[in-house]
Structures are given as structure tokens and as C-alpha cells.
Design a protein around this motif. Structure first.
Motif, PDB file in Angstrom:
ATOM      1  N   LYS A 191       0.832  -1.197   0.000  1.00  0.00           N
ATOM      2  CA  LYS A 191       0.000   0.000   0.000  1.00  0.00           C
ATOM      3  C   LYS A 191       0.875   1.259   0.000  1.00  0.00           C
ATOM      4  CE  LYS A 191      -3.908  -2.273   0.429  1.00  0.00           C
ATOM      5  NZ  LYS A 191      -4.864  -2.363  -0.691  1.00  0.00           N
ATOM      6  N   THR A 192       0.379   2.296  -0.636  1.00  0.00           N
ATOM      7  CA  THR A 192       1.049   3.599  -0.625  1.00  0.00           C
ATOM      8  C   THR A 192       0.298   4.513   0.332  1.00  0.00           C
ATOM      9  OG1 THR A 192       1.826   3.377  -2.903  1.00  0.00           O
ATOM     10  CG2 THR A 192       1.716   5.616  -1.996  1.00  0.00           C
ATOM     11  N   ASP A 249      -1.871   9.000  -6.004  1.00  0.00           N
ATOM     12  CA  ASP A 249      -1.801   7.539  -6.091  1.00  0.00           C
ATOM     13  C   ASP A 249      -1.718   6.869  -4.716  1.00  0.00           C
ATOM     14  OD1 ASP A 249      -2.137   5.699  -8.080  1.00  0.00           O
ATOM     15  OD2 ASP A 249      -0.010   5.238  -8.269  1.00  0.00           O
ATOM     16  N   ASP A 256      -3.145   5.151  -1.214  1.00  0.00           N
ATOM     17  CA  ASP A 256      -4.272   4.321  -0.771  1.00  0.00           C
ATOM     18  C   ASP A 256      -4.968   4.928   0.442  1.00  0.00           C
ATOM     19  OD1 ASP A 256      -4.172   1.733  -2.434  1.00  0.00           O
ATOM     20  OD2 ASP A 256      -2.088   2.000  -1.818  1.00  0.00           O
ATOM     21  N   LYS A 266      -9.397  13.823  -3.777  1.00  0.00           N
ATOM     22  CA  LYS A 266     -10.151  12.617  -4.113  1.00  0.00           C
ATOM     23  C   LYS A 266      -9.779  12.097  -5.496  1.00  0.00           C
ATOM     24  CE  LYS A 266     -14.922  10.962  -4.477  1.00  0.00           C
ATOM     25  NZ  LYS A 266     -16.357  11.365  -4.426  1.00  0.00           N
ATOM     26  N   THR A 267      -9.588  13.010  -6.436  1.00  0.00           N
ATOM     27  CA  THR A 267      -9.210  12.622  -7.799  1.00  0.00           C
ATOM     28  C   THR A 267      -7.814  12.018  -7.845  1.00  0.00           C
ATOM     29  OG1 THR A 267     -10.574  14.405  -8.698  1.00  0.00           O
ATOM     30  CG2 THR A 267      -8.879  13.490 -10.149  1.00  0.00           C
ATOM     31  N   MET A 290      -6.098  10.434  -5.330  1.00  0.00           N
ATOM     32  CA  MET A 290      -5.863   9.227  -4.538  1.00  0.00           C
ATOM     33  C   MET A 290      -6.410   7.980  -5.224  1.00  0.00           C
ATOM     34  SD  MET A 290      -6.684  10.553  -0.635  1.00  0.00           S
ATOM     35  CE  MET A 290      -6.059   9.035   0.122  1.00  0.00           C
ATOM     36  N   LYS A 291      -5.807   6.857  -4.916  1.00  0.00           N
ATOM     37  CA  LYS A 291      -6.345   5.573  -5.371  1.00  0.00           C
ATOM     38  C   LYS A 291      -7.695   5.316  -4.726  1.00  0.00           C
ATOM     39  CE  LYS A 291      -2.145   2.833  -6.220  1.00  0.00           C
ATOM     40  NZ  LYS A 291      -1.345   1.703  -5.668  1.00  0.00           N
ATOM     41  N   SER A 292      -7.754   5.572  -3.434  1.00  0.00           N
ATOM     42  CA  SER A 292      -9.010   5.390  -2.699  1.00  0.00           C
ATOM     43  C   SER A 292      -9.146   6.541  -1.706  1.00  0.00           C
ATOM     44  CB  SER A 292      -9.022   4.040  -1.969  1.00  0.00           C
ATOM     45  OG  SER A 292      -7.810   3.848  -1.253  1.00  0.00           O
TER      46      SER A 292
END
Length: 437
Positions: free
Chosen positions: A317-318, A383, A385, A405-406, A408-410
């Protein structure tokens, strides 16, 4: 009035500069040649808002000097402040070697009545040792030069130190003679002309006041963290609880903010030292042991929330981290929650991206390239998590959530300082975790 301050760390440099700002002539002494040369060249070794400008102004005016030699200025000063470090030994007790070294040099070189004032945080009974060392050195010289020792603990808050020094709530001075009291009164009167808030005590009481004050503040923090953790389990909101008890005049609202643990150079060290002082005197500080235990556990609470969210599967995870310093407006990372969190994340196999407005050079000094350093806050979350907020810098208060939000991965945020609104975070489309709510 001429004074000297030994030690150009946080306490010594701030104190010396503020005394110079009030018109005193101050010589700051440090054995570190490189640090003294840097100061003479206008380079400030610590970050504190407003300090650099004040140092430069007083240095150029000739009221502030820097040297490596205490003996060279003793004939010209009335008071010498000892503001050297008292790092904790392995057992938690304060290491007094630097304090006693200053006392030894003082005793070896004074030629007239001078007061040696301990400003470092030292255990009760240190003044007796300081006085004994000075007298031993005078005896070796076969001289009977009068002197006094005093205790003048500092109550500076990092990030607000200049205001704290220039307009203090109170000044505590432990003295043994009227002569020393007159001199210390003269020294502090300019700061307190309208309301002379100097509390004169015996020296052991002054030494104890510093430890007791920091330990009480640490106790309030750990108490609220304990309450916050219980609030989560029973469905209460710790913010409402905090407001409810803070309006009680017997309690008050300060230091009732839950979070992911306290750090810094004072609270952890002073709590440990007071516990050790009690042990040496055959007494156990049960409350402070619990304070320390709660705080150590609290430093890992954000990691455990993250791990629980991902069912323990964090490898690969990042993780983005906002805030590295133990508190805002400083680059100090001593005992910082970020260091505990980073170690846990690395052990779990995470890639870590970090950003702090001031403390990244200090982080690189402490852990090197174990993490990825970002140039600004939005770069950190790209990017990622999950985003962990560990220090409540002002620039983190109202970020562009759509942009985050755009990127980040989640969209998951773990708020270790409770600075965001739960409803707003959910409306923005984030999974949001905080403390005690």
C-alpha cells in the motif's frame, strides 16, 4: 545590564535573544564551533516563528554576541544562565553532565559576585550539586568569592516561544538570598512592568514546578485520549464530552484535545525524569506511569485504525502522511508520533510519501530516504491508498478535497488530530476515521 547564556539550543537562543530585545547585552556561549559560526553568519539552527529576524536585529545592534568561551565574558556579566541540554539517560533520569560542566567552568573563572541561574529542566536537588561543584573549584583556587545559584525554569511553547518569553504568564525563580532576588527582580522587571508576575520560591520548589507543570499537562492529554478511545466504543462524541467538561471552571478547556499522542522535547522527557526522581526517593508515581503508558499506545492508534481498515493487509500500500513535527510551528521531531507511525508502516511493507511545511529536513536527518519526500501537500496524496494527518498545520485545515479525491487511489482519510468535520468528509465522498468520534 550584561548577562551570559550557556547553550544556544531552543531555550538558550530564544531566551538570549528576548533579553537582548529588551536592551540587555547578552553573550550566548556554545561549545559547538560550527553552530557559533553559523549564528555569527546569521544562520539560525532552529525553526521558531519570528526568531530569525529578532536574532539578526539584535546581533547587528551589538546587543547579542556569540562565542565558544564562557571564561572570556565572566568578568563583564552579573548573571550567567545555564541552558544546556539534559538528555534522558537509558533509565529515564536526566543526564546532568553538561549542567555540572557549566558549574565547573563558572567556579574556575569567576572573580566577583555572580549568579549562576539554571534554566535547563533539572531534577530536584540539582542546585545543591551545582553549588557544591562551584565551591570545590573556588576552594582549589584558594579564593572566597561570593556567588549565588538560582533556578529559573522555562515555560516556552515551541511555535509560540517569543510571545511566551516577552509576555509570560508567570516567571518562577528559586533563590537562596536577598541579593540574588534583587538581581533577578531587576532582570525581569522590564518584561512585567504592568503586572510583576515573578514567583520567588526556594530552589527545590522551583525545580519541582517545571516538572509538575509539564506532567500535569501531559496527564490531561493522556486522560482525554483514554476518554476518546472509550467514546468510540460506547458511541459518544469526544468533542462534545470535551466541551461539556471544559466549561467546568474547575477544569477549564485547555489541553483537553484528544489526538494521536504527545511528543516533543519536554513532556516525554519530563514525565520520565519525574518518575525516576520519585523512584530514587522510594516513591512510585502511579498516575504518571499510566500517563506514559497511554501516550505510548496512542502514538500507534492511527496505524492500528489503518491496519484494521485493510484487515491487516498493508503490504504494497502507498500511504500519504501530512505532518511530521510533533506539533505545528516547529521542526522538532523528538518523540514525534510520525516516527512511530512511519516505523510501523515500513515494517508492514508500505510505501510512504510525506509532507511537512518545515520538518522534512529534520525527518531526512533522522530516517534518511526510508520515505518519499513531497514538495507540496497535494503531491503527497497522488496515487495514495490512504492519507494520514498527524500534525495539524494550518495549511492542512481546508484542503481542496475534490482535488485530493481525484488524485488518490481510494479516498480514505485518517485524522489523528480531529481537525475535519465528519459530515463534510462523508459528503465529499471520503471514508473518514478520527479519534473518539
Amino acid at each position: 545590564m550584561n548577562i551570559a547564556i550557556v547553550g544556544t539550543g531552543y531555550v538558550g537562543l530564544v531566551s538570549g535573544t528576548c533579553f537582548a530585545e529588551m536592551g540587555l547585552h547578552v553573550t550566548c556561549i556554545d561549545l559547538d564551533n560550527q553552530k557559533i559560526e553559523s549564528l555569527q553568519n546569521g544562520q539560525i539552527p532552529i525553526y521558531e516563528p519570528g526568531l530569525e529576524e529578532m536574532v539578526l536585529r539584535n546581533y547587528r545592534a551589538g546587543r547579542l554576541k556569540f562565542t565558544t568561551d564562557l571564561s572570556s565574558c565572566l568578568d563583564d556579566v552579573e548573571v550567567v544562565f545555564s541552558a544546556v541540554g539534559t538528555p534522558p539517560d537509558e533509565d529515564g533520569s536526566a543526564d546532568l553532565q553538561y549542567v555540572l560542566a557549566v558549574a565547573r567552568t563558572f567556579g574556575q573563572n569567576i572573580n566577583k559576585y555572580t549568579v549562576l541561574v539554571t534554566k535547563s529542566t533539572v531534577p530536584v536537588g540539582t542546585a545543591k550539586k551545582v553549588k557544591q561543584v562551584i565551591q570545590e573549584e573556588l576552594d582549589k583556587r584558594h579564593l572566597n568569592i561570593p556567588f549565588d545559584v538560582a533556578s529559573n525554569p522555562e515555560f516556552l511553547k515551541e511555535g509560540n516561544a517569543i510571545k511566551d518569553f516577552m509576555s509570560p504568564d508567570r516567571v518562577v525563580v528559586g533563590i537562596e538570598s536577598e541579593r540574588a532576588q534583587r538581581l533577578m527582580t531587576k532582570l525581569y522587571r522590564p518584561f512585567l512592568i504592568n503586572n510583576f508576575r515573578v514567583i520567588f520560591t526556594d530552589i527545590p520548589s522551583a525545580e519541582m514546578i517545571k516538572y509538575a507543570a509539564n506532567s500535569m499537562l501531559a496527564t490531561r492529554i493522556s486522560f482525554m485520549n483514554d476518554i476518546a478511545n472509550l467514546c468510540e466504543l460506547v458511541g459518544a462524541d469526544v468533542n462534545m464530552v470535551r466541551k461539556g467538561i471544559g466549561t467546568d471552571s474547575r477544569i477549564g478547556p485547555k489541553f483537553l484535545y484528544p489526538g494521536c499522542g504527545y511528543g516533543g522535547s519536554c513532556f516525554p522527557k519530563d514525565v520520565k525524569a519525574l518518575i525516576k526522581t520519585a523512584q530514587k526517593n522510594g516513591y512510585e508515581m502511579k498516575v504518571l506511569r499510566a500517563v506514559e503508558e497511554v501516550n505510548e499506545a496512542q502514538k500507534s492508534i492511527i496505524f492500528h485504525k489503518l491496519s484494521k481498515h485493510y484487515n491487516g493487509k498493508l503490504s504494497g500500500k502507498t500511504i500519504a502522511i501530512w505532518g511530521l513535527a510533533f506539533k505545528p510551528e516547529t521542526d522538532d521531531m523528538r518523540e514525534a508520533t510520525s516516527l512511530v507511525t512511519i516505523k510501523l508502516l515500513l515494517d508492514a511493507g508500505c510505501t510512504i510519501k510525506v509532507y511537512d511545511p518545515v520538518a522534512m529536513p529534520e525527518c531526512q536527518h533522522k530516517i534518511g530516504n526510508a520515505v518519499l519526500y513531497s514538495t507540496e501537500m497535494y503531491e503527497t496524496v497522488f496515487d495514495a491508498d490512504a492519507l494520514l494527518l498527524l500534525t495539524e498545520w494550518k495549511e492542512f485545515r481546508m484542503p481542496l478535497w475534490e482535488k485530493i479525491k481525484t488524485a488518490m487511489k481510494s479516498p480514505i482519510v485518517f485524522d489523528g488530530r480531529n481537525i475535519y468535520d465528519i459530515k463534510e468528509m462523508h459528503e465529499a465522498g471520503f471514508e473518514y476515521y478520527c479519534i473518539g468520534r
